[in-house]
Design a protein around this motif. Structure first.
Motif, PDB file in Angstrom:
ATOM      1  N   HIS A  77      50.514 -23.308  23.172  1.00 54.29           N
ATOM      2  CA  HIS A  77      49.556 -22.267  23.546  1.00 54.29           C
ATOM      3  C   HIS A  77      49.977 -20.878  23.089  1.00 54.29           C
ATOM      4  O   HIS A  77      49.751 -19.885  23.784  1.00 54.29           O
ATOM      5  CB  HIS A  77      49.272 -22.294  25.045  1.00 54.29           C
ATOM      6  CG  HIS A  77      48.854 -23.651  25.529  1.00 54.29           C
ATOM      7  ND1 HIS A  77      47.680 -24.245  25.141  1.00 54.29           N
ATOM      8  CD2 HIS A  77      49.479 -24.548  26.325  1.00 54.29           C
ATOM      9  CE1 HIS A  77      47.585 -25.440  25.690  1.00 54.29           C
ATOM     10  NE2 HIS A  77      48.671 -25.653  26.417  1.00 54.29           N
ATOM     11  N   SER A  78      50.606 -20.794  21.924  1.00 54.08           N
ATOM     12  CA  SER A  78      50.944 -19.496  21.337  1.00 54.08           C
ATOM     13  C   SER A  78      49.679 -18.865  20.763  1.00 54.08           C
ATOM     14  O   SER A  78      48.750 -19.551  20.347  1.00 54.08           O
ATOM     15  CB  SER A  78      51.982 -19.665  20.227  1.00 54.08           C
ATOM     16  OG  SER A  78      53.212 -20.082  20.768  1.00 54.08           O
ATOM     17  N   THR A  79      49.661 -17.542  20.713  1.00 60.53           N
ATOM     18  CA  THR A  79      48.515 -16.829  20.159  1.00 60.53           C
ATOM     19  C   THR A  79      48.675 -16.661  18.647  1.00 60.53           C
ATOM     20  O   THR A  79      49.762 -16.838  18.102  1.00 60.53           O
ATOM     21  CB  THR A  79      48.370 -15.435  20.793  1.00 60.53           C
ATOM     22  OG1 THR A  79      49.526 -14.666  20.453  1.00 60.53           O
ATOM     23  CG2 THR A  79      48.194 -15.524  22.305  1.00 60.53           C
ATOM     24  N   SER A 136      48.514  -9.416   7.726  1.00 56.83           N
ATOM     25  CA  SER A 136      47.661 -10.522   7.305  1.00 56.83           C
ATOM     26  C   SER A 136      46.883 -11.067   8.487  1.00 56.83           C
ATOM     27  O   SER A 136      47.168 -10.747   9.639  1.00 56.83           O
ATOM     28  CB  SER A 136      48.521 -11.636   6.688  1.00 56.83           C
ATOM     29  OG  SER A 136      49.200 -11.174   5.550  1.00 56.83           O
ATOM     30  N   ARG A 137      45.896 -11.911   8.190  1.00 58.94           N
ATOM     31  CA  ARG A 137      45.094 -12.549   9.232  1.00 58.94           C
ATOM     32  C   ARG A 137      45.365 -14.042   9.238  1.00 58.94           C
ATOM     33  O   ARG A 137      45.713 -14.622   8.220  1.00 58.94           O
ATOM     34  CB  ARG A 137      43.593 -12.334   8.970  1.00 58.94           C
ATOM     35  CG  ARG A 137      43.113 -10.905   8.982  1.00 58.94           C
ATOM     36  CD  ARG A 137      42.768 -10.376  10.355  1.00 58.94           C
ATOM     37  NE  ARG A 137      41.962 -11.230  11.195  1.00 58.94           N
ATOM     38  CZ  ARG A 137      40.637 -11.217  11.272  1.00 58.94           C
ATOM     39  NH1 ARG A 137      39.936 -10.400  10.518  1.00 58.94           N
ATOM     40  NH2 ARG A 137      40.003 -12.032  12.106  1.00 58.94           N
ATOM     41  N   VAL A 165      52.008 -16.512  16.167  1.00 61.21           N
ATOM     42  CA  VAL A 165      52.175 -17.320  14.959  1.00 61.21           C
ATOM     43  C   VAL A 165      52.562 -16.415  13.793  1.00 61.21           C
ATOM     44  O   VAL A 165      53.512 -16.695  13.053  1.00 61.21           O
ATOM     45  CB  VAL A 165      50.888 -18.115  14.634  1.00 61.21           C
ATOM     46  CG1 VAL A 165      51.001 -18.799  13.279  1.00 61.21           C
ATOM     47  CG2 VAL A 165      50.589 -19.132  15.731  1.00 61.21           C
ATOM     48  N   ILE A 166      51.851 -15.307  13.637  1.00 60.87           N
ATOM     49  CA  ILE A 166      52.138 -14.367  12.549  1.00 60.87           C
ATOM     50  C   ILE A 166      53.557 -13.802  12.696  1.00 60.87           C
ATOM     51  O   ILE A 166      54.298 -13.695  11.717  1.00 60.87           O
ATOM     52  CB  ILE A 166      51.071 -13.261  12.494  1.00 60.87           C
ATOM     53  CG1 ILE A 166      49.754 -13.866  11.992  1.00 60.87           C
ATOM     54  CG2 ILE A 166      51.515 -12.102  11.605  1.00 60.87           C
ATOM     55  CD1 ILE A 166      48.563 -12.932  12.062  1.00 60.87           C
ATOM     56  N   VAL A 195      40.694 -16.027  13.087  1.00 60.96           N
ATOM     57  CA  VAL A 195      40.831 -16.042  14.543  1.00 60.96           C
ATOM     58  C   VAL A 195      41.341 -14.686  15.014  1.00 60.96           C
ATOM     59  O   VAL A 195      42.042 -13.989  14.291  1.00 60.96           O
ATOM     60  CB  VAL A 195      41.764 -17.177  15.021  1.00 60.96           C
ATOM     61  CG1 VAL A 195      41.168 -18.529  14.696  1.00 60.96           C
ATOM     62  CG2 VAL A 195      43.153 -17.054  14.435  1.00 60.96           C
ATOM     63  N   ALA A 196      40.991 -14.332  16.236  1.00 65.95           N
ATOM     64  CA  ALA A 196      41.439 -13.071  16.827  1.00 65.95           C
ATOM     65  C   ALA A 196      42.935 -13.157  17.134  1.00 65.95           C
ATOM     66  O   ALA A 196      43.486 -14.240  17.357  1.00 65.95           O
ATOM     67  CB  ALA A 196      40.666 -12.791  18.109  1.00 65.95           C
TER      68      ALA A 196
END
Length: 83
Positions: free
Chosen positions: A28-30, A52-53, A34-35, A61-62
């Motif tokens: 459940h990481s956002t 980056s996105r 992840v970035i 994704v937000a």
């Protein structure tokens, strides 16, 4: 813990020298976590990675969206320029 394979593109892929990076994250990481994990694993291009996105299955994704273990593709999309 979840294992995530993130596809890399453009300048990030060229700088890292790989098509993807594998990372380990808490469940459940956002997207922003992840970035951050990718930037930590690839410090030479961390500045580019941080602006980056993240896209999951072809859709951006937000930053606060939770990334569950997806069945599809997760990709890091750096900014693009052009005219």
């Amino acid at each position: 813990m979840m294992q995530l394979r993130v596809l890399l593109f453009a300048g990030v892929r060229a700088s890292v020298g790989a098509d993807y990076v594998d990372i380990s994250l808490d469940d459940h990481s956002t997207a922003s976590q992840v970035i951050a994990a990718i930037a930590s694993k690839c410090p030479d291009v961390a500045e580019l990675i941080q602006i980056s996105r993240l896209a999951v299955d072809g859709s951006y994704v937000a930053a606060d969206q939770v990334i569950c273990q997806p069945d599809g593709d997760v990709a890091l999309i750096p900014p693009v320029s052009g005219g």
